[in-house]
Design a protein around this motif. Structure first.
Motif, short mmCIF file in Angstrom:
data_model
loop_
_atom_site.label_atom_id
_atom_site.label_comp_id
_atom_site.label_asym_id
_atom_site.label_seq_id
_atom_site.Cartn_x
_atom_site.Cartn_y
_atom_site.Cartn_z
N LEU A 527 -23.73 17.90 22.85
CA LEU A 527 -22.93 17.92 24.07
C LEU A 527 -23.53 18.95 25.02
N HIS A 528 -23.68 18.59 26.29
CA HIS A 528 -24.27 19.54 27.24
C HIS A 528 -23.51 19.52 28.56
N LEU A 529 -23.43 20.68 29.17
CA LEU A 529 -22.68 20.89 30.41
C LEU A 529 -23.55 21.63 31.40
N CYS A 530 -23.66 21.13 32.62
CA CYS A 530 -24.44 21.77 33.69
C CYS A 530 -23.50 22.62 34.55
N ILE A 531 -23.87 23.87 34.76
CA ILE A 531 -23.09 24.81 35.58
C ILE A 531 -24.01 25.23 36.73
N LYS A 532 -23.64 24.87 37.97
CA LYS A 532 -24.57 24.98 39.10
C LYS A 532 -24.04 25.90 40.20
N ASP A 533 -25.01 26.49 40.94
CA ASP A 533 -24.77 27.14 42.24
C ASP A 533 -23.67 28.20 42.16
N PHE A 534 -23.94 29.28 41.38
CA PHE A 534 -22.98 30.37 41.31
C PHE A 534 -23.70 31.70 41.53
N CYS A 535 -22.92 32.69 41.92
CA CYS A 535 -23.44 34.03 42.16
C CYS A 535 -22.25 35.00 42.10
N SER A 552 -20.80 28.31 16.02
CA SER A 552 -22.04 27.77 15.47
C SER A 552 -22.49 26.57 16.30
N GLY A 553 -23.80 26.50 16.56
CA GLY A 553 -24.37 25.36 17.27
C GLY A 553 -24.33 25.46 18.78
N VAL A 554 -23.84 26.61 19.32
CA VAL A 554 -23.74 26.79 20.78
C VAL A 554 -24.99 27.51 21.27
N PHE A 555 -25.57 26.97 22.36
CA PHE A 555 -26.74 27.61 22.98
C PHE A 555 -26.60 27.54 24.50
N ASN A 556 -26.75 28.70 25.16
CA ASN A 556 -26.69 28.78 26.62
C ASN A 556 -28.05 29.19 27.17
N THR A 557 -28.55 28.45 28.16
CA THR A 557 -29.80 28.85 28.80
C THR A 557 -29.54 30.05 29.72
N PRO A 558 -30.52 30.93 29.88
CA PRO A 558 -30.33 32.04 30.83
C PRO A 558 -30.15 31.48 32.25
N PRO A 559 -29.30 32.11 33.08
CA PRO A 559 -29.14 31.65 34.47
C PRO A 559 -30.48 31.71 35.21
N SER A 560 -30.83 30.63 35.91
CA SER A 560 -32.08 30.58 36.67
C SER A 560 -31.76 30.57 38.17
N LEU A 561 -32.56 31.27 38.94
CA LEU A 561 -32.35 31.40 40.37
C LEU A 561 -32.89 30.18 41.09
N ASN A 562 -32.03 29.50 41.86
CA ASN A 562 -32.44 28.31 42.62
C ASN A 562 -33.07 28.71 43.94
N ILE A 563 -33.62 27.70 44.65
CA ILE A 563 -34.24 27.96 45.95
C ILE A 563 -33.21 28.38 46.99
N ASN A 564 -31.91 28.04 46.77
CA ASN A 564 -30.85 28.41 47.71
C ASN A 564 -30.28 29.79 47.44
N GLY A 565 -30.87 30.55 46.49
CA GLY A 565 -30.40 31.90 46.20
C GLY A 565 -29.25 31.95 45.22
#
Length: 614
Positions: A527-535, A552-565
Motif C-alpha cells: 500500500l502506498h500513499l503520496c503526500i505532496k506540496d507541503f512546507c 512493521s513493514g512501514v517505510f517513509n521516503t525522506p521529504p524531497s524539495l520540489n521545483i516549486n519550493g
C-alpha cells in the motif's frame, strides 16, 4: 425515447458524502457529471466572515486530476478574481455571505479530478469534492441493409464519444421471436476493434458483424447491436433489418467496349511519349538542385540528430553522396571545400539515401558531446561529372538539470530578513540570463548573481539571490525567477516560482493505492500513499489496521524539495494478506504543523483470491 430517458437520468448530479473513519470533518463529496453540462461545487464557511472586508478574503480552488497533477482553477485575492479555467466563476455577493461555491460551465473529460476549496479569513476553511465525468456514447447503425445471394455482408456499428473507457458490445440475430447470440456459428463472425482515444478525452470504438446470405431466413432478419456502458441504466440496442437480393448482371454493348478500349490505349500512348520527352529534357539538360543542409533547431549533447540534404532533378543511380566531419574548427565555412583530406573524417557509411522518385534525401545521423562543440559537416553530391558542396556548423546545447528556489529561513517571518536563492545547474553553453519579478510583473532590481562556473565536463552552473525584509503585505506574494537559455524550446525561457507563506503549506494527501491492484492471498503486496506540496518538511505519518497501530513493514521516503519550493514524500506499507485480513480497514494518518487537523485516508482490503497456477 429510451436514449432520452438515459440522458436525463445521467444529467442529474448525485452528491454522496463519504465519512472517513476517525474525524467527521474529513469529508469528500462525490459528483457524477455529464460532459457538456454545468456543475456547482459547494463550499460553505462560517458566516461570521461577513464582518471581513472583501480585500481581506482569500479563496483558492485547486484540482488534482486523474494523473495526480495539481493545478489552480480559480482564486480570489486582494479583492480580485483570477480565472485559470475558462467558464469557472464564484459569485461575489454569495461569497460575502459565506458561500464560496464554484460554478463550472461546459464540463469536459479533462475537468475530472479532486477539487479543493480553501478559504482564508484569516481562519482557514477547506472543503473537498471529487468529480467523476461521464460521456454517453453515440451509437450509429444503418436501419436497412441488403446482402447479395451467395455472398457475405459486413455491418458496422460505430460507437463514439463515450467516457469512461469501459464499454461492451455484443451482437444478436432475431428471426421472428427467436433471438440468438451472434458470432458463435459458421454463418456469422464478429470483430470489435480496440477503443480509440479522441482528442477531447472521450473514446470511440467500431464493431462489425459479417454474415453469409444463407443466415437470412424467410427473406429478412433483424441484426441487433447491443451496447453496455456506465451512462445507460439498461442495455442500449440499435437494430438493422437485413434482406437478401439477387445478384445483378452487368450488360455492355460491343460498341461501348470498343470505344472505352480505344480511349485507354490512346491515353497510354500519349502518357508514355510525353513522359519520356519530359524526363529527357529535365534529367539530361537541367542540372540537379541541391538544398542546403538542414538540422534541428536545437541539438542536445549526447542525443542523436539528423542532418539532411535534398537533391532534385536527377536519377538515384546518377548520384553519389559523401559526408565529412572536420576534425578542426574552420573559421570560414566557405573554406571547407579546400580543407585537406587528412583533416576530414569520412562519415559516408553512416548516411542513407531516401528517395520517392523525384526527391532524393541524404540523411546523416550523428551524435556530439560538449567536448566536440562546435563541429563542421560537409556534404558532397556528385552527379554527371559535377560536384556540389554544402556545409553547416553544428552547436550542441545542454538543458539545465536543476532549477529551484530555496529560502532562508524555510518559513518566512514578518519583519525578518528573507533570502531567496535560485540555483541553475549543469547547462551549456555558458550564456544565460536570470530575471526576478514579484507578483507576475513587478521587477526586482537588487539582485546578486554568482557565476556561471564551469566544471570538468564543461557544464556551467549559476546562482542568483535576492534579499528582502518581510512585510505583512508580502504574505501570499509570488516571486518568479525567469531563466533564459538557448537550450529551452519556445518561448525560450522557464519560470521558477516561490510562494511566500508565513503559515506553512499543508500537505496535499492523495488516496491510498495498492500494488498489485488486486492483491492475492498469501502474496506480498504494498500500500502506498503520496503526500505532496507541503512546507516545512517535518511531517508525521502513522498506519493503523482496524484501529491498531502498525510498526512493521512501514517505510517513509525522506521529504524531497520540489521545483516549486515545497516538499513531497511517499509512505509505504508492505504486507502479505491471509484469510484473516479480508475486509480489514487500513488507515493512514498524516499530521503537519500547517494543517487545521490531521488528514486520514482509508483503504479496505478487497476479497482475496488464490494465485492462478494453471
Amino acid at each position: 425515447m429510451e436514449q432520452l430517458h438515459n440522458m436525463k437520468t445521467i444529467i442529474r448530479v448525485m452528491a454522496v458524502v463519504l465519512h472517513c473513519g476517525g474525524s467527521s470533518a474529513d469529508t469528500t463529496k462525490k459528483l457524477s457529471v455529464l460532459v457538456g453540462t454545468e456543475v456547482t461545487f459547494s463550499c460553505l464557511f462560517d458566516k461570521v466572515t461577513q464582518q471581513v472586508e472583501w480585500s481581506a478574503l482569500t479563496v483558492e480552488w485547486n484540482v488534482v486530476d486523474k494523473h495526480s497533477q495539481k493545478s489552480v482553477v480559480y482564486t480570489v485575492e486582494d479583492g480580485r478574481a483570477h480565472v485559470n479555467r475558462g467558464g469557472s466563476v464564484v459569485d461575489k455577493m454569495r461569497l460575502l455571505q459565506g458561500d464560496a461555491s464554484l460554478r463550472l460551465r461546459n464540463v469536459t473529460v479533462g475537468d475530472e479530478g479532486l477539487y479543493t476549496c480553501r478559504i482564508i479569513t484569516p481562519v482557514v476553511y477547506t472543503e473537498t469534492t471529487s468529480m467523476e465525468v461521464l460521456a454517453q456514447p453515440s451509437v450509429m447503425l444503418p436501419e436497412k441493409a441488403a446482402v447479395t445471394e451467395g455472398e457475405e455482408k459486413t455491418l458496422q456499428c460505430d460507437i463514439t464519444g463515450f467516457y469512461p473507457k469501459k464499454l461492451t458490445v455484443t451482437w444478436h440475430i432475431q428471426n421472428g421471436s427467436h433471438i440468438v447470440h451472434a458470432g458463435t456459428g459458421h454463418l456469422s463472425r464478429v470483430c470489435t476493434e480496440m477503443a480509440i482515444h479522441n482528442a477531447d478525452g472521450t473514446y470511440s470504438i467500431r464493431s462489425g458483424i459479417t454474415l453469409h446470405s444463407s443466415a437470412v431466413k424467410d427473406g429478412a432478419i433483424l441484426i441487433i447491436c447491443q451496447v453496455e456502458h456506465q451512462t445507460f441504466n439498461l442495455m442500449y440496442n440499435r437494430s438493422v433489418t437485413l434482406t437478401v437480393q439477387a445478384p445483378s448482371q452487368p450488360h455492355y454493348s460491343a460498341a461501348t467496349l470498343i470505344a472505352v478500349t480505344s480511349v485507354i490505349i490512346l491515353l497510354l500512348v500519349v502518357s508514355v511519349i510525353g513522359g519520356t520527352f519530359l524526363l529527357y529534357r529535365y534529367f539530361c539538360k537541367a542540372p540537379p538542385s541541391v538544398s542546403e543542409i538542414s538540422q534541428p533547431r536545437i541539438i542536445y549533447a549526447q542525443v542523436p540528430f539528423n542532418l539532411k540534404c535534398t537533391i532534385q532533378g536527377a536519377l538515384q543511380r546518377e548520384l553519389e553522396v559523401k559526408w565529412f566531419q572536420l576534425r578542426g574548427n574552420t573559421d570560414s565555412p566557405a573554406l571547407l571545400d579546400s580543407v585537406p583530406l587528412m583533416l576530414k573524417e569520412d562519415l559516408s557509411e553512416r548516411a542513407s539515401l531516401q528517395s520517392d522518385g523525384r526527391h532524393h534525401t541524404s540523411v546523416l545521423t550523428a551524435c556530439l558531446t560538449v567536448a566536440g562543440d562546435p563541429t563542421d559537416y560537409l556534404c558532397v553530391v556528385q552527379c554527371r561529372g559535377k560536384s556540389f558542396h554544402r556545409e553547416t556548423t553544428v552547436r550542441v546545447k545542454v538543458e539545465p538539470s536543476f532549477l529551484q528556489i530555496s529560502s532562508i529561513p524555510q518559513i518566512p517571518k514578518v519583519e525578518r530578513l528573507l533570502v531567496l536563492c535560485c540555483r541553475v545547474e549543469n547547462f551549456y553553453p555558458q550564456h544565460i540570463e536570470l530575471e526576478w519579478s514579484r507578483n507576475d510583473g513587478e521587477k526586482v532590481c537588487t539582485v546578486t548573481h554568482f557565476g556561471p562556473f564551469s566544471d570538468h565536463n564543461r557544464l556551467y552552473s549559476m546562482w542568483s539571490k535576492i534579499e528582502l525584509v518581510m512585510a505583512r503585505e508580502d504574505e501570499k506574494a509570488v516571486y518568479t525567477c525567469r531563466v533564459y537559455h538557448s537550450s529551452f524550446s519556445a518561448p525560450g525561457y522557464k519560470d521558477v516560482l516561490y510562494h511566500i507563506n508565513t503559515q506553512g503549506t499543508p500537505p496535499n494527501v492523495m488516496f491510498i493505492d495498492c500494488e498489485p491492484l488486486c492483491p492475492l492471498l498469501n502474496e506480498a503486496c504494498t500500500l502506498h500513499l503520496c503526500i505532496k506540496d507541503f512546507c516545512p518538511e517535518d511531517v508525521s505519518v502513522t498506519w493503523t489496521k482496524d484501529g491498531e497501530t502498525i510498526c512493521s513493514g512501514v517505510f517513509n521516503t525522506p521529504p524531497s524539495l520540489n521545483i516549486n519550493g515545497l516538499y513531497s514524500m511517499f509512505s509505504f506499507l508492505k504486507l502479505t494478506p491471509d484469510n484473516d485480513n479480508q475486509g480489514s480497514k487500513f488507515m493512514c494518518t498524516v499530521v503537519h504543523s500547517a494543517q487545521k487537523e490531521p488528514e486520514e485516508r482509508l483503504y479496505t482490503l478487497p476479497r482475496l483470491y488464490l494465485t492462478d497456477t494453471s
